[in-house]
Enzyme design. Structure first.
Site, PDB file in Angstrom:
ATOM      1  CG  ASN A 178      10.444  11.059 -44.628  1.00 16.08           C
ATOM      2  OD1 ASN A 178      11.168  10.046 -44.606  1.00 16.08           O
ATOM      3  ND2 ASN A 178      10.033  11.608 -45.742  1.00 16.08           N
TER       4      ASN A 178
ATOM      5  CD  GLN B  29      10.320  13.278 -39.759  1.00 13.94           C
ATOM      6  OE1 GLN B  29       9.640  13.633 -38.785  1.00 13.94           O
ATOM      7  NE2 GLN B  29      10.355  13.967 -40.877  1.00 13.94           N
TER       8      GLN B  29
ATOM      9  CB  CYS C 220       6.259  18.274 -56.341  1.00 14.14           C
ATOM     10  SG  CYS C 220       4.484  18.330 -56.246  1.00 14.14           S
TER      11      CYS C 220
HETATM   12  C1  LIG Z   1      13.649  16.141 -43.034  1.00 10.60           C
HETATM   13  C2  LIG Z   1      14.400  14.894 -43.258  1.00 10.60           C
HETATM   14  C3  LIG Z   1      15.674  14.899 -43.839  1.00 10.60           C
HETATM   15  C4  LIG Z   1      16.323  16.163 -44.349  1.00 10.60           C
HETATM   16  O1  LIG Z   1      16.723  16.959 -43.289  1.00 10.60           O
HETATM   17  P1  LIG Z   1      17.217  18.457 -43.524  1.00 10.60           P
HETATM   18  O2  LIG Z   1      17.742  18.857 -42.206  1.00 10.60           O
HETATM   19  O3  LIG Z   1      16.008  19.224 -43.954  1.00 10.60           O
HETATM   20  O4  LIG Z   1      18.271  18.418 -44.570  1.00 10.60           O
HETATM   21  C5  LIG Z   1      16.333  13.709 -43.972  1.00 10.60           C
HETATM   22  N1  LIG Z   1      15.783  12.560 -43.551  1.00 10.60           N
HETATM   23  C6  LIG Z   1      14.564  12.507 -42.993  1.00 10.60           C
HETATM   24  C7  LIG Z   1      14.015  11.212 -42.537  1.00 10.60           C
HETATM   25  C8  LIG Z   1      13.829  13.671 -42.837  1.00 10.60           C
HETATM   26  O5  LIG Z   1      12.621  13.616 -42.297  1.00 10.60           O
END
Ligand SMILES: *Cc1c(COP(=O)(O)O)cnc(C)c1O
Length: 389
Positions: free
Chosen positions: A154, A182, A329
């Site tokens: 991410n 992602q 953060c």
């Molecule tokens: C955004 C993200 C999450 C969390 O997903 P949510 O649906 O917001 O709980 C977990 N892993 C990765 C790699 C992400 O980019």
């Protein structure tokens, strides 16, 4: 809207595509039935809509519709996968392997299991953000029950070698989980070809609504056992109780359907935008590209700039570009991103990092504006900074 900064933070979340929203709307009002109501048409039409999304998701990853378990997002899917396996395979072993650059929604459940007595191996990454397959192989033991490695990062967008990891795990009968939050809709994913046993998905990174995701749970060769983490009405074959959120599920299906249809042309367009941005800013003194240059998401460009103050850079970019910086953060305190630290960056360089997440609604003109603004921001920071970093 026009005086708001240009949105380049598509890894954090994405807007809901209008086509997705339109598909969802009837399911809030007329088609409001509970998908578990089996004795009337209100229930049937919701059940049919849920079934359709199950089929779309299953097709997207080459799974079966019965292998899709709806959750509130990828955080919940990761928790269900990791804690659910730990509990179900406790008697087989208590060793889990994951990677330093995973999302907190993987690392924190592992940390929690460690507090319960499980043993967790956290693999480092190489300078390009990819894991070292030899190190992975050496970490695997007779009591290893789970390997969790994400599909696409991410922050730095790198794509881990899922096929090689999957093969290594399958040979040793170790369960392989991947966080594909992602990746879904952006790169091809095939649970058979890649030997994936569990896969976490979410809708809001792919132009679907927030608050909905799924966990793929393999049912055959091998049949994965999973201990439920939420008990109640026995929904989702007992793996995740709770009334299904039909409008969000409909949106999830539509979002993935659109992303798959447009995947190839959209990736091409995003690569062109990314390359354009990189070409314009790559001459900035002390700039680094973070993560493997090719093995990465089409819409990801992550850079660090030596000799500029991270906080000042972030502030300088804010009015023009909505991007993420190299700081994370967590409950009031600012820390440098642990993903960048894992690449070997100093804290200072980690702070002076910008993540550009380019997406569906970005244009060439926006990329040009942001590139110019970055260049002038860095110039003025260097001109006025008294102390050199
Ligand atoms: C955004 C993200 C999450 C969390 O997903 P949510 O649906 O917001 O709980 C977990 N892993 C990765 C790699 C992400 O980019």
């Amino acid at each position: 809207m026009s005086n708001r900064p240009i949105y380049l933070d598509y890894h954090a979340t994405t807007p809901v595509d209008e086509r997705v929203l339109n598909a969802m709307i009837p399911y809030f009002t007329e088609k409001f039935g509970n998908a578990a109501s089996i004795s009337h048409v209100y229930g049937w039409e919701s059940e049919a809509a849920v079934k359709q999304t199950r089929e779309i998701l299953a097709t997207a990853i080459n799974a079966k519709p019965e292998e899709i378990v709806f959750t509130s997002g990828a955080t919940e899917a990761n928790n269900l996968a990791i804690k659910g396996i730990a509990e179900a395979y406790f008697s087989k072993g208590q060793h889990i392997v994951t990677v330093a650059t995973e999302h907190k929604a993987v690392l924190d459940p592992c940390e929690y299991l460690k507090s319960l007595g499980f043993e967790i191996t956290i693999l480092p990454v190489q300078k390009d953000g990819l894991i070292d397959l030899e190190k992975l192989e050496k970490s695997l033991r007779h009591d290893t029950i789970l390997v969790s490695v994400m599909a696409a990062n991410n922050e730095i967008g790198v794509l881990q070698p899922l096929a090689e990891i999957g093969e290594m795990c399958r040979q040793r009968q170790i369960i392989f989980h991947t966080d594909a939050a992602q990746a879904i809709g952006k790169i091809p994913l095939d649970v058979e070809a890649l030997n994936i046993d569990l896969m976490s998905l979410t809708a809001h990174k792919v132009y679907g609504p927030k608050g909905i995701g799924a966990l793929y749970v393999r049912r055959r060769n091998p049949r994965v056992q999973l201990a439920s983490q939420q008990h109640g009405g026995g929904h989702e074959r007992g793996m995740r109780s709770g009334t299904l959120y039909t409008p969000q599920i409909v949106g999830f299906g539509k979002a993935v359907e659109i992303a798959l249809t447009e995947q190839e042309t959209e990736n091409q367009r995003l690569i062109e935008l990314r390359e354009r941005l990189w070409q314009k800013i790559s001459h900035v003194e002390g700039i680094y590209l973070n993560g493997h240059p090719q093995k990465r998401l089409a819409g990801n460009l992550n850079i660090s700039i030596e000799g500029v103050d991270g906080a000042a850079l972030s502030l300088g970019l804010q009015p023009i570009a909505a991007v993420s910086s190299g700081s994370a953060c967590s409950s009031n305190n600012v820390a440098p991103s642990y993903v960048l630290i894992a690449l070997g960056h100093s804290e200072k360089l980690a702070y002076a990092t910008v993540r550009f997440g380019i997406g569906r609604f970005n244009t060439v003109a926006e990329i040009d504006t942001v590139a110019e603004h970055l260049i002038t921001t860095v110039k003025s920071l260097r001109k006025f900074s008294v102390v050199t970093c």
